[in-house]
Design a protein around this motif. Structure first.
Motif, PDB file in Angstrom:
ATOM      1  N   SER A  24      64.978 -16.708  83.001  1.00  0.00           N
ATOM      2  CA  SER A  24      65.664 -15.584  83.074  1.00  0.00           C
ATOM      3  C   SER A  24      66.646 -15.686  81.890  1.00  0.00           C
ATOM      4  CB  SER A  24      66.495 -15.351  84.277  1.00  0.00           C
ATOM      5  OG  SER A  24      67.254 -16.799  84.607  1.00  0.00           O
ATOM      6  N   TYR A  81      58.706 -14.079  78.817  1.00  0.00           N
ATOM      7  CA  TYR A  81      59.453 -15.426  79.095  1.00  0.00           C
ATOM      8  C   TYR A  81      59.216 -15.988  80.319  1.00  0.00           C
ATOM      9  CZ  TYR A  81      61.457 -14.293  74.551  1.00  0.00           C
ATOM     10  OH  TYR A  81      61.766 -13.652  73.465  1.00  0.00           O
ATOM     11  N   THR A  83      65.923  -5.859  77.668  1.00  0.00           N
ATOM     12  CA  THR A  83      65.325  -6.568  78.595  1.00  0.00           C
ATOM     13  C   THR A  83      64.574  -5.547  79.609  1.00  0.00           C
ATOM     14  OG1 THR A  83      67.105  -6.986  79.891  1.00  0.00           O
ATOM     15  CG2 THR A  83      66.638  -8.569  78.226  1.00  0.00           C
ATOM     16  N   ALA A 106      61.633  -9.175  76.771  1.00  0.00           N
ATOM     17  CA  ALA A 106      62.587  -8.753  75.984  1.00  0.00           C
ATOM     18  C   ALA A 106      62.014  -8.139  74.762  1.00  0.00           C
ATOM     19  CB  ALA A 106      63.526  -9.932  75.747  1.00  0.00           C
ATOM     20  N   TYR A 147      65.674 -16.119  78.966  1.00  0.00           N
ATOM     21  CA  TYR A 147      64.795 -15.598  77.876  1.00  0.00           C
ATOM     22  C   TYR A 147      64.752 -16.742  76.741  1.00  0.00           C
ATOM     23  CZ  TYR A 147      65.431 -11.307  80.211  1.00  0.00           C
ATOM     24  OH  TYR A 147      65.219 -10.160  81.140  1.00  0.00           O
ATOM     25  N   TYR A 165      59.677 -12.784  82.498  1.00  0.00           N
ATOM     26  CA  TYR A 165      60.694 -11.912  82.016  1.00  0.00           C
ATOM     27  C   TYR A 165      60.307 -11.219  80.540  1.00  0.00           C
ATOM     28  CZ  TYR A 165      63.143 -14.575  85.575  1.00  0.00           C
ATOM     29  OH  TYR A 165      63.332 -15.057  86.888  1.00  0.00           O
TER      30      TYR A 165
END
Length: 191
Positions: free
Chosen positions: A133, A130, A76, A169, A135, A167
């Protein structure tokens, strides 16, 4: 034949002429007309993106920490905030496209990072952006605008700044060539 003018008649005639003149001049000088000037302004819906950030992923290692299978985790990035402002009462949707190398739908894109100037057949690194938090909810475009919905995010348009947190990842288990992988995602506000 001589006519006799009576001095009193002449005085009355002069006084009458002066009174008529003063009444006429007094009325003309004090007359006024009134009207109204109507003022209006049309303010349309408007939004602006105030600040844009960059997101960086560092230390991806698909052979250890980010390996496929049990025990491996996605990498992340530190979340970033994008600021925007809309006029009060504007209905606005904050959208993000699929990126330069993405696939999927606009509501639920699959994004990919690629080595700059690499051939199209060089493997790419799958990642996503995203709304939450955890994801769980991919940031895309369109849709109903809820945090837990597919697509973009509905903004609160009250004239104040809206800070949207994004966010990121990278999926675990991707064995790709070493290098710097990049992508550009277009952000837009539809209103």
């Amino acid at each position: 034949m001589k006519k006799k003018f009576n001095q009193s008649n002449i005085k009355v005639a002069i006084a009458s002429a002066i009174m008529v003149s003063s009444v006429s001049l007094g009325t003309a000088g004090n007359a006024a007309e009134e009207g109204l000037l109507n003022i209006s302004a049309l303010v349309g819906e408007a939004c602006v993106i105030d600040a844009v950030s960059s997101m960086s992923f560092t230390g991806y290692d698909a052979t250890t920490t980010h390996r496929a299978g049990e025990g491996g985790v996605n990498l992340t990035a530190t979340p970033v905030e994008i600021s925007s402002t809309c006029n009060s009462g504007t209905t606005a949707l904050f959208d993000m496209d699929n990126g330069n190398h993405g696939a999927g739908t606009s509501a639920v894109p699959t994004r990919k990072l690629a080595i700059a100037d690499a051939a199209a057949d060089v493997p790419r690194l799958t990642y996503n952006l995203y709304k939450d938090s955890g994801y769980n909810f991919v940031f895309g475009a369109g849709g109903n605008g809820g945090v837990a919905d597919e697509g973009g995010l509905l903004l609160t348009a009250d004239g104040a700044s809206n800070d949207v947190t994004i966010y990121g990842a990278i999926d675990k288990g991707q064995l790709v060539a070493a290098g710097t992988y990049v992508d550009t995602v277009k952000i837009s506000i539809t209103y």
